[in-house]
Scaffold this active site. Structure first.
Site, mmCIF file in Angstrom:
data_model
loop_
_atom_site.group_PDB
_atom_site.id
_atom_site.type_symbol
_atom_site.label_atom_id
_atom_site.label_comp_id
_atom_site.label_asym_id
_atom_site.label_seq_id
_atom_site.Cartn_x
_atom_site.Cartn_y
_atom_site.Cartn_z
ATOM 1 N N LYS A 57 82.424 21.614 74.843
ATOM 2 C CA LYS A 57 81.129 22.195 75.176
ATOM 3 C C LYS A 57 80.785 23.241 74.104
ATOM 4 O O LYS A 57 81.636 24.052 73.752
ATOM 5 C CB LYS A 57 81.268 22.870 76.551
ATOM 6 C CG LYS A 57 80.015 22.924 77.358
ATOM 7 C CD LYS A 57 80.323 23.231 78.810
ATOM 8 C CE LYS A 57 79.049 23.457 79.580
ATOM 9 N NZ LYS A 57 79.247 23.479 81.018
ATOM 10 N N GLU B 3 78.586 22.236 97.955
ATOM 11 C CA GLU B 3 77.887 23.145 98.868
ATOM 12 C C GLU B 3 78.187 22.830 100.330
ATOM 13 O O GLU B 3 78.319 23.747 101.154
ATOM 14 C CB GLU B 3 76.373 23.089 98.607
ATOM 15 C CG GLU B 3 75.934 23.751 97.302
ATOM 16 C CD GLU B 3 76.142 22.905 96.056
ATOM 17 O OE1 GLU B 3 76.531 21.719 96.193
ATOM 18 O OE2 GLU B 3 75.917 23.410 94.941
ATOM 19 N N ARG C 76 71.446 20.927 100.091
ATOM 20 C CA ARG C 76 72.471 19.898 100.217
ATOM 21 C C ARG C 76 73.370 20.144 101.435
ATOM 22 O O ARG C 76 73.984 19.221 101.955
ATOM 23 C CB ARG C 76 73.319 19.877 98.949
ATOM 24 C CG ARG C 76 74.389 18.860 99.029
ATOM 25 C CD ARG C 76 74.870 18.438 97.701
ATOM 26 N NE ARG C 76 73.887 17.702 96.949
ATOM 27 C CZ ARG C 76 74.076 17.317 95.691
ATOM 28 N NH1 ARG C 76 75.182 17.605 95.073
ATOM 29 N NH2 ARG C 76 73.147 16.635 95.065
HETATM 30 C C1 LIG Z 1 74.215 20.633 93.762
HETATM 31 C C2 LIG Z 1 74.291 21.510 92.539
HETATM 32 N N1 LIG Z 1 75.024 22.642 92.576
HETATM 33 C C3 LIG Z 1 75.095 23.433 91.493
HETATM 34 C C4 LIG Z 1 74.443 23.101 90.344
HETATM 35 C C5 LIG Z 1 74.464 24.031 89.149
HETATM 36 N N2 LIG Z 1 75.084 23.402 87.977
HETATM 37 C C6 LIG Z 1 74.349 22.859 86.994
HETATM 38 S S1 LIG Z 1 75.267 22.195 85.804
HETATM 39 C C7 LIG Z 1 76.695 22.673 86.562
HETATM 40 C C8 LIG Z 1 78.013 22.389 85.928
HETATM 41 C C9 LIG Z 1 78.085 21.018 85.431
HETATM 42 O O1 LIG Z 1 79.327 20.823 84.841
HETATM 43 P P1 LIG Z 1 79.687 19.391 84.313
HETATM 44 O O2 LIG Z 1 79.168 18.368 85.272
HETATM 45 O O3 LIG Z 1 81.137 19.356 84.018
HETATM 46 O O4 LIG Z 1 78.825 19.245 83.002
HETATM 47 P P2 LIG Z 1 78.876 20.129 81.671
HETATM 48 O O5 LIG Z 1 77.820 21.161 81.813
HETATM 49 O O6 LIG Z 1 80.236 20.722 81.563
HETATM 50 O O7 LIG Z 1 78.576 19.175 80.601
HETATM 51 C C10 LIG Z 1 76.432 23.315 87.763
HETATM 52 C C11 LIG Z 1 77.452 23.866 88.663
HETATM 53 C C12 LIG Z 1 73.677 21.919 90.364
HETATM 54 N N3 LIG Z 1 72.969 21.533 89.300
HETATM 55 N N4 LIG Z 1 73.637 21.149 91.452
#
Ligand SMILES: Cc1ncc(C[n+]2csc(CCOP(=O)(O)OP(=O)(O)O)c2C)c(N)n1
Length: 632
Positions: free
Chosen positions: A280, A364, A392
């Site tokens: 990342k 959640e 959710r």
């Molecule tokens: C239901 C929900 N909860 C929390 C989030 C906030 N959120 C957005 S991206 C993310 C992390 C995503 O991590 P990953 O899937 O590993 O992708 P990366 O950003 O590392 O590429 C979170 C927690 C969300 N988008 N949806």
């Protein structure tokens, strides 16, 4: 020097490039991301991590005939750049510009919109099954980050995939980060795979194989690849047991390997999962140093990565600092986040009370159920979940917390318009969806100090209670050292006269607008009372009845949809009271609101002092249409 990127108008242009040119394209895309996002803000780290991966996907597959689903889709900027949106890319997340997430209405290449995590695999399966039904030949590729594998629904999909389709590709983009470091047993499990000493051996074998077959004809390659896949295959219990063939882990920054691997996987007549390792923030030192911040941020200096300080504490920070204080007063207080320690401010709480802090992953529903269990055993869980993400967990809120009247506190950050993130992230529905649930109290503070008081009130309250507060900074009201409890269901009269003609009941962030309207009304000869409603449930019926009986018009203001919101609650109570004082309601209309700057979106949709004034004056000047009904 001419950029290759400027020649890319569609994925067909990507397919024409040699490997060295694709690598050059990757470097140019990185620079474009760093430069553009330094002005617009956005999800820089995640996108820097998927540059080669997205290029390789577009090199091998053919969107829009083939379908790409990106989980959350915050990492789809590279996809946007390669699918005909390069020239608009500088407008990303700006009013009227490209959305920061996939949007079906934006491009035929965006087959599925998202913004919330964990949706890609299920939706991809639906599309794969639909394809199978009609005998289609297209490929369905779901790309999901390692944190998506902390979501329950991802496993609900995995539980079904092999039973329902023979052809679907899941790409697990593993960078070991959610927004914060990814957490839990699944994260450790993935870590074990990639750090196993055998991995190096397998990876070497795979790389050698891929080298050897490079350039041969596709059919031959597929057959040989099948053989060689034995070397790439890691007998990973979890995915294999669920019926998906597991491949990897492979280097997600090696375009050549990625292309050859996708070409092979494309030939597979079974559901497969490809485990890809990426970094990342790759290519931008500040993003590598400050992973959390660069997951998603506002404008920054493109050289140093420095951001402008906000100047004041955000609501999230006030929330977290208050909770630190409350936890010091009460050893039953615990804090829960669903993968948002940074966004909710709870990373501050973690520093002070590490043993009373729980990050449960992007889960959640589980967070709320976990809180319910803690509450049963006498703890006071503060569940910090953005308004939009609590959607959710609606059923656990109803069925587990409220039905059992458990003392769980829901702290809903980003309550109200979220601005440049857009419709997936606006927190505009929580009053509606929570107000209908028996036992639940719903509060909205007017400023930082009142937020602290409400959190204190919530700590003392023996039942389910929610508080929503907006994104970003508040008005800057100093927070008292010792918070005070607020009476449940009691509004606060902020200003009034002896002969008020209008009563303005406002919630939270719209109190300053209420004061502005009152001034303007006064100037036109219509004195107005301003009431900080404080509670969306229960509303202050006594105060409402008093004013409804003495003013000509009631005005309600809320940063929330009108349907089922605070103004609706006022109408319901007036109806119960048998009073028909005219009510003007200001709030968001019955439609999804696009991304943009909050001030301009408010102006566009009439959430403004001018619009409220116009509507109230029209009512005041209209001939009386009502007769007071006797109270029932
Ligand atoms: C239901 C929900 N909860 C929390 C989030 C906030 N959120 C957005 S991206 C993310 C992390 C995503 O991590 P990953 O899937 O590993 O992708 P990366 O950003 O590392 O590429 C979170 C927690 C969300 N988008 N949806």
């Amino acid at each position: 020097m001419d950029r290759i990127l400027d020649t890319i108008d569609s994925p067909a242009d990507v397919k024409r490039l040699s490997i060295p040119d694709l690598e050059k394209l990757a470097a140019e895309i990185r620079q474009e991301l760093i430069t553009v996002l330094s002005k617009t803000g956005g999800h820089l780290g995640p996108n820097l991590g998927v540059v080669e991966l997205t290029i390789a996907m577009h090199y091998v597959f053919n969107t829009p005939e083939d379908h790409f689903l990106f989980d959350v889709s915050h990492q789809a900027y590279v996809h946007k750049l390669l699918t005909g949106r390069r020239e608009q890319f500088h407008t990303i997340r700006t009013p009227g510009g490209l959305n920061g997430f996939m949007l079906r209405s934006e491009s035929p290449h965006d087959c599925y919109g998202a913004g919330h995590a964990g949706t890609a695999l299920s939706a991809a399966l639906g599309m794969a099954v639909a394809r199978d039904r009609v005998g289609g030949t297209e490929h369905v590729v779901a790309l999901a980050g390692d944190a998506a594998f902390t979501c329950g629904i991802t496993y609900e999909a995995l539980n079904n995939i092999a039973h329902h389709t023979r052809r679907m590709l899941v790409v697990l983009n593993d960078n070991e980060w959610s927004i914060d470091k990814n957490v839990g047993a699944i994260a450790s499990y993935l870590h074990k795979i990639v750090t196993n000493p055998k991995y190096d051996y397998l990876h070497d074998q795979a790389a050698k194989f891929v080298e050897k077959i490079g350039g041969k004809r596709a059919l031959l390659m597929a057959r040989k690849a099948e053989e060689a896949a034995k070397f790439m295959l890691w007998p990973s219990v979890i995915f294999e047991e669920l019926g998906l063939k597991y491949y990897g882990p492979i280097d997600g920054h090696d375009i050549s390997t990625l292309i050859k691997t996708f070409e092979f996987l494309k030939t597979q007549e079974r559901p497969v999962l490809l485990h890809v390792l990426t970094q990342k923030g790759k290519g931008f030192e500040p993003a590598l140093q400050k992973q959390k911040q660069f997951h998603g941020l506002g404008p920054y200096d493109p050289e140093t990565g420095e951001t402008k300080p906000l100047g004041r504490r955000t609501y999230s920070e006030v929330f977290a600092d208050t909770l630190v204080k409350l936890a010091s007063m009460n050893d039953k207080v615990v804090a829960i986040t669903a993968a948002m320690p940074n966004g909710t401010g709870l990373d501050r709480f973690r520093t002070h009370h590490p043993k009373r802090y729980f990050d449960v992953g992007i889960a959640e529903e589980h967070a709320v159920l976990f809180a319910a269990g803690l509450a049963v055993k006498g703890f006071k869980p503060f569940c910090a979940i953005y308004s939009t993400f609590l959607q959710r967990a609606f059923d656990p809120v109803v069925h587990d917390v409220c039905l059992q009247n458990l003392p769980v506190v829901f702290c809903m950050d980003r309550g109200g318009l979220s601005g440049d993130d857009g419709p997936t992230h606006h927190g505009l529905f929580d009053i509606s969806y929570l107000r209908a649930i028996p036992n639940l109290v719903h509060m909205v503070p007017k400023d930082e100090d009142e937020l602290a008081d409400m959190l204190f009130t919530a700590m003392l309250y023996d039942g389910p209670i929610a508080v929503r507060y907006p994104r970003g900074v508040g008005p800057g009201t100093p927070v008292k050292d010792v918070p005070k409890a607020i009476s449940i269901g009691k509004a606060e009269l902020l200003q009034h006269g002896d002969h008020d003609r209008v009563a303005i009941f406002a919630l939270g962030a719209l109190i300053p607008m209420a004061k502005e309207i009152a001034l303007k009304l006064e100037a036109q000869g219509y004195p107005a009372a301003v009431i900080n409603a404080r509670f969306a449930k229960p509303i202050d019926v006594e105060m409402l009845e008093f004013y409804a009986g003495s003013v000509d018009v009631i005005l309600t203001l809320e940063d929330h949809v009108l349907k089922g919101g605070f103004g609706s609650a006022v109408l319901e109570e007036l109806n119960n009271l048998g009073i028909d004082t005219p009510v003007v309601r200001i709030g968001w209309p019955d439609q999804f609101i696009e991304h943009g700057k909050p001030e301009s979106l408010r102006a566009k949709y009439g959430i403004s002092a001018e619009s409220a004034l116009e509507k109230v004056l029209a009512r005041l000047k209209a001939p009386a249409q009502r007769a007071l009904q006797p109270r029932l």
